[in-house]
Design a protein around this motif. Structure first.
Motif, PDB file in Angstrom:
ATOM      1  N   ASP A 105      76.737  28.092 -36.014  1.00 35.33           N
ATOM      2  CA  ASP A 105      77.686  27.777 -34.941  1.00 35.33           C
ATOM      3  C   ASP A 105      76.939  27.376 -33.674  1.00 35.33           C
ATOM      4  OD1 ASP A 105      79.966  27.481 -33.441  1.00 35.33           O
ATOM      5  OD2 ASP A 105      80.300  29.634 -33.164  1.00 35.33           O
ATOM      6  N   GLY A 106      76.236  26.252 -33.756  1.00 32.69           N
ATOM      7  CA  GLY A 106      75.510  25.746 -32.596  1.00 32.69           C
ATOM      8  C   GLY A 106      74.301  26.559 -32.212  1.00 32.69           C
ATOM      9  N   THR A 107      73.826  27.414 -33.109  1.00 34.63           N
ATOM     10  CA  THR A 107      72.686  28.280 -32.791  1.00 34.63           C
ATOM     11  C   THR A 107      71.427  27.857 -33.528  1.00 34.63           C
ATOM     12  OG1 THR A 107      73.348  29.821 -34.559  1.00 34.63           O
ATOM     13  CG2 THR A 107      74.179  30.253 -32.324  1.00 34.63           C
ATOM     14  N   GLY A 108      71.406  26.625 -34.043  1.00 33.53           N
ATOM     15  CA  GLY A 108      70.231  26.134 -34.744  1.00 33.53           C
ATOM     16  C   GLY A 108      69.119  25.753 -33.787  1.00 33.53           C
ATOM     17  N   ASP A 109      68.058  25.139 -34.329  1.00 32.16           N
ATOM     18  CA  ASP A 109      66.928  24.731 -33.488  1.00 32.16           C
ATOM     19  C   ASP A 109      66.892  23.213 -33.375  1.00 32.16           C
ATOM     20  OD1 ASP A 109      65.316  23.553 -35.659  1.00 32.16           O
ATOM     21  OD2 ASP A 109      65.048  25.605 -36.348  1.00 32.16           O
ATOM     22  N   ASN A 110      66.084  22.743 -32.452  1.00 27.31           N
ATOM     23  CA  ASN A 110      65.928  21.309 -32.219  1.00 27.31           C
ATOM     24  C   ASN A 110      64.479  20.869 -32.370  1.00 27.31           C
ATOM     25  OD1 ASN A 110      64.865  22.542 -30.015  1.00 27.31           O
ATOM     26  ND2 ASN A 110      66.123  21.511 -28.481  1.00 27.31           N
ATOM     27  N   GLU A 111      63.746  21.560 -33.267  1.00 29.76           N
ATOM     28  CA  GLU A 111      62.356  21.219 -33.486  1.00 29.76           C
ATOM     29  C   GLU A 111      62.244  19.891 -34.239  1.00 29.76           C
ATOM     30  OE1 GLU A 111      60.032  22.772 -32.159  1.00 29.76           O
ATOM     31  OE2 GLU A 111      60.809  24.773 -31.690  1.00 29.76           O
TER      32      GLU A 111
ATOM     33  N   LYS B 260      68.663  30.314 -32.187  1.00 30.41           N
ATOM     34  CA  LYS B 260      69.138  31.509 -31.508  1.00 30.41           C
ATOM     35  C   LYS B 260      69.650  32.563 -32.478  1.00 30.41           C
ATOM     36  CE  LYS B 260      70.471  28.887 -27.380  1.00 30.41           C
ATOM     37  NZ  LYS B 260      71.601  28.500 -26.492  1.00 30.41           N
ATOM     38  N   SER B 261      70.238  32.117 -33.567  1.00 29.83           N
ATOM     39  CA  SER B 261      70.782  33.064 -34.535  1.00 29.83           C
ATOM     40  C   SER B 261      70.988  32.367 -35.873  1.00 29.83           C
ATOM     41  CB  SER B 261      72.114  33.637 -34.039  1.00 29.83           C
ATOM     42  OG  SER B 261      72.712  34.477 -35.019  1.00 29.83           O
ATOM     43  N   LEU B 262      70.837  33.130 -36.958  1.00 28.19           N
ATOM     44  CA  LEU B 262      71.092  32.625 -38.310  1.00 28.19           C
ATOM     45  C   LEU B 262      72.395  33.182 -38.870  1.00 28.19           C
ATOM     46  CD1 LEU B 262      67.529  32.914 -39.931  1.00 28.19           C
ATOM     47  CD2 LEU B 262      68.571  30.926 -38.840  1.00 28.19           C
ATOM     48  N   ARG B 263      73.140  33.889 -38.041  1.00 26.68           N
ATOM     49  CA  ARG B 263      74.383  34.502 -38.505  1.00 26.68           C
ATOM     50  C   ARG B 263      75.373  33.438 -38.949  1.00 26.68           C
ATOM     51  NH1 ARG B 263      77.207  39.284 -38.045  1.00 26.68           N
ATOM     52  NH2 ARG B 263      75.395  40.249 -37.049  1.00 26.68           N
ATOM     53  N   GLY B 264      75.968  33.639 -40.118  1.00 29.30           N
ATOM     54  CA  GLY B 264      76.957  32.716 -40.662  1.00 29.30           C
ATOM     55  C   GLY B 264      76.359  31.535 -41.385  1.00 29.30           C
ATOM     56  N   GLY B 265      75.023  31.459 -41.489  1.00 29.09           N
ATOM     57  CA  GLY B 265      74.380  30.311 -42.113  1.00 29.09           C
ATOM     58  C   GLY B 265      74.281  30.422 -43.621  1.00 29.09           C
TER      59      GLY B 265
ATOM     60  N   LEU C  24      72.681  40.337 -33.820  1.00 31.72           N
ATOM     61  CA  LEU C  24      73.572  39.402 -33.149  1.00 31.72           C
ATOM     62  C   LEU C  24      73.054  39.156 -31.742  1.00 31.72           C
ATOM     63  CD1 LEU C  24      75.598  41.000 -30.922  1.00 31.72           C
ATOM     64  CD2 LEU C  24      76.476  41.949 -33.044  1.00 31.72           C
ATOM     65  N   SER C  25      73.463  38.019 -31.194  1.00 33.97           N
ATOM     66  CA  SER C  25      73.064  37.653 -29.838  1.00 33.97           C
ATOM     67  C   SER C  25      74.241  36.977 -29.161  1.00 33.97           C
ATOM     68  CB  SER C  25      71.851  36.711 -29.869  1.00 33.97           C
ATOM     69  OG  SER C  25      71.479  36.319 -28.564  1.00 33.97           O
ATOM     70  N   ALA C  26      74.484  37.338 -27.899  1.00 34.18           N
ATOM     71  CA  ALA C  26      75.582  36.751 -27.134  1.00 34.18           C
ATOM     72  C   ALA C  26      75.120  36.580 -25.689  1.00 34.18           C
ATOM     73  CB  ALA C  26      76.822  37.635 -27.197  1.00 34.18           C
ATOM     74  N   GLY C  27      75.605  35.514 -25.043  1.00 36.66           N
ATOM     75  CA  GLY C  27      75.217  35.237 -23.663  1.00 36.66           C
ATOM     76  C   GLY C  27      76.346  34.602 -22.887  1.00 36.66           C
ATOM     77  N   GLY C  28      76.252  34.670 -21.563  1.00 36.80           N
ATOM     78  CA  GLY C  28      77.264  34.082 -20.685  1.00 36.80           C
ATOM     79  C   GLY C  28      76.727  32.873 -19.944  1.00 36.80           C
ATOM     80  N   GLU C  29      77.618  32.184 -19.235  1.00 39.93           N
ATOM     81  CA  GLU C  29      77.220  30.995 -18.506  1.00 39.93           C
ATOM     82  C   GLU C  29      76.314  31.317 -17.325  1.00 39.93           C
ATOM     83  OE1 GLU C  29      80.714  28.901 -17.381  1.00 39.93           O
ATOM     84  OE2 GLU C  29      81.301  28.397 -19.447  1.00 39.93           O
ATOM     85  N   ASP C  30      76.357  32.540 -16.829  1.00 41.19           N
ATOM     86  CA  ASP C  30      75.512  32.905 -15.696  1.00 41.19           C
ATOM     87  C   ASP C  30      74.091  33.280 -16.116  1.00 41.19           C
ATOM     88  OD1 ASP C  30      76.094  35.199 -17.037  1.00 41.19           O
ATOM     89  OD2 ASP C  30      76.606  36.383 -15.259  1.00 41.19           O
ATOM     90  N   GLY C  31      73.797  33.144 -17.419  1.00 38.83           N
ATOM     91  CA  GLY C  31      72.459  33.459 -17.909  1.00 38.83           C
ATOM     92  C   GLY C  31      72.303  34.846 -18.477  1.00 38.83           C
ATOM     93  N   SER C  32      73.310  35.692 -18.338  1.00 33.88           N
ATOM     94  CA  SER C  32      73.220  37.035 -18.906  1.00 33.88           C
ATOM     95  C   SER C  32      73.252  36.943 -20.427  1.00 33.88           C
ATOM     96  CB  SER C  32      74.379  37.901 -18.402  1.00 33.88           C
ATOM     97  OG  SER C  32      75.625  37.321 -18.753  1.00 33.88           O
ATOM     98  N   LYS C  33      72.502  37.842 -21.071  1.00 37.42           N
ATOM     99  CA  LYS C  33      72.362  37.768 -22.523  1.00 37.42           C
ATOM    100  C   LYS C  33      72.138  39.155 -23.086  1.00 37.42           C
ATOM    101  CE  LYS C  33      69.521  35.575 -26.116  1.00 37.42           C
ATOM    102  NZ  LYS C  33      68.351  34.696 -26.380  1.00 37.42           N
ATOM    103  N   ILE C  34      72.676  39.395 -24.272  1.00 32.48           N
ATOM    104  CA  ILE C  34      72.455  40.652 -24.966  1.00 32.48           C
ATOM    105  C   ILE C  34      72.093  40.354 -26.417  1.00 32.48           C
ATOM    106  CG2 ILE C  34      74.919  40.906 -25.511  1.00 32.48           C
ATOM    107  CD1 ILE C  34      74.489  43.946 -25.397  1.00 32.48           C
ATOM    108  N   THR C  35      71.081  41.037 -26.918  1.00 32.27           N
ATOM    109  CA  THR C  35      70.621  40.841 -28.286  1.00 32.27           C
ATOM    110  C   THR C  35      70.526  42.185 -28.978  1.00 32.27           C
ATOM    111  OG1 THR C  35      69.341  38.882 -27.655  1.00 32.27           O
ATOM    112  CG2 THR C  35      68.795  39.917 -29.755  1.00 32.27           C
ATOM    113  N   VAL C  36      71.085  42.276 -30.178  1.00 34.00           N
ATOM    114  CA  VAL C  36      71.038  43.493 -30.975  1.00 34.00           C
ATOM    115  C   VAL C  36      70.261  43.187 -32.249  1.00 34.00           C
ATOM    116  CG1 VAL C  36      72.373  45.265 -32.175  1.00 34.00           C
ATOM    117  CG2 VAL C  36      73.260  44.253 -30.057  1.00 34.00           C
TER     118      VAL C  36
END
Length: 376
Positions: A60-66, A125-130, A157-169
């Motif tokens: 869901d848009g969490t892939g890489d751009n390498e 950013k994440s492989l969840r759902g892949g 899991l990882s989640a973040g907001g538009e203000d740059g805040s982020k949480i990773t478990v």
């Protein structure tokens, strides 16, 4: 504000709050029996590591751009009959390049399934759902031994907001596919045509090696087994191939009296663990234990200038130093003191485990500790 500094006379306190673990049997000092299957491994019968490379899609848009991810994506489509012009670079956000690794068990047969672990190689950013697309798993000889494909199970899991805040478990860029790979090739094993096999002890010991060969010869006939060294015992197999499995099955469940290990004291300086073996003895020695306590107290004060003077009011510091000394205590160890006596004497004077480390090191340097001291 008060500062308290403690300094030992004969030893330095390493770590506060040590955990003291005693491994001993005070009642008996005899060998104990274990099954052969718990003591040894069979030479040549082992698992093999596999490694691979693949693509995880459906993110869901969490892939890489390498760059290598885009190259792999174009190469995959080309093999499927879809040609992308070299001048076009696909803008993909739901694809991630990953590495695969798995363990191929001994005697694995074609068609059996094994677990696969998938780890991101780029900046996904994440492989969840892949979903992992068909990817080969190769051994050290570059041959393909299994192929993997399936939906990932990601614990993080990882989640973040538009203000740059982020949480990773946990780790959202690492996942697993239970039974996600199918074995396509078998690893050749010398077991089928071997006339003998070698038992390798998990812990080298001449006494155990001899006991192992003796018990096999006792139940399976003379000259069936012979000890090569402290680790290996060679066992002759029956000529009938159909009896090999039954023969080894019978051997595995025989019980062997394990040799008494060498006297050893193991100290883990990182975790504060002390393990003292049952055969540890201490020669004649006298040990004293005392502490010096220095208490430093800082007091704030004010310096007031005289009237009509040009001075300024300033803040001053006054330090009070108090030195106290605990009464020294000494205990005497008689010749060949057992572990139980050591522990009883140490507990009577109230020595902390941290101090016990230094006592043991000092005893070793003095030649009174009849054991190997190992610091890990």
């Amino acid at each position: 504000m008060a500062f308290i500094i403690k300094k030992n006379y004969l030893f330095f306190r390493l770590i506060a709050g040590f955990i003291f673990i005693l491994a001993f049997n005070s009642a008996f000092n005899t060998a104990y029996a274990e099954r052969i299957k718990d003591l040894v491994s069979i030479s040549g019968v082992r698992s093999n590591h596999l490694i691979g490379y693949g693509l995880v899609v459906g993110l869901d848009g969490t892939g890489d751009n390498e760059a290598f991810t885009k190259q792999s994506f174009k190469s995959m489509l080309d093999k499927l009959g879809v040609t992308i012009p070299s001048t076009i670079t696909p803008g993909i956000k739901n694809v991630a390049a990953v590495s695969l690794h798995a363990e191929l068990p001994a005697f694995a047969k074609m068609g059996q399934k094994i677990d696969v672990t998938i780890s991101s190689l780029g900046n996904a950013k994440s492989l969840r759902g892949g979903t992992l697309l068909l990817a080969p798993l190769k051994g050290m000889d570059s041959k393909i031994y299994a192929v993997a494909q399936g939906n990932l199970v990601v614990g993080g899991l990882s989640a973040g907001g538009e203000d740059g805040s982020k949480i990773t478990v946990n780790l959202p860029v690492v996942g697993r596919i239970p039974n996600g790979a199918i074995v396509e090739a078998e690893v050749p094993s010398p077991f089928q045509f071997a006339k003998s096999l070698t038992f390798n002890l998990n812990r080298s010991d001449f006494s155990t090696s001899k006991a192992l060969s003796d018990i096999i010869n006792q139940y399976m006939g003379p000259q069936t087994a012979r000890s090569i060294d402290a680790t290996s015992v060679v066992v002759n197999l029956p000529e009938d191939q159909n009896k090999k499995v039954m023969f080894i099955s019978a051997l595995e469940n025989l019980e062997v009296k394990v040799g008494i290990p060498i006297a050893k004291v193991v100290i883990n300086s990182r975790t504060g663990t002390i393990i003292i073996g049952q055969n540890v003895l201490v020669g004649p020695a006298a040990i004293t234990h005392g502490t010096l306590t220095v208490t430093i107290t800082e007091n704030k004060g004010v310096s007031q200038p005289q009237a009509l003077s040009l001075g300024q009011t300033t803040e001053t510091n006054k330090s009070d130093v108090i030195v106290t000394q605990d009464k020294s205590r000494m205990f005497l160890l008689q010749p060949d003191v057992s572990l139980e006596s050591i522990v009883r004497a140490v507990n009577q004077i109230g020595v902390a485990p941290g101090d016990l480390v230094a006592i043991l090191e000092a005893l070793k340097q003095a030649g009174a500790l009849k054991a190997e001291l190992e610091v890990i």
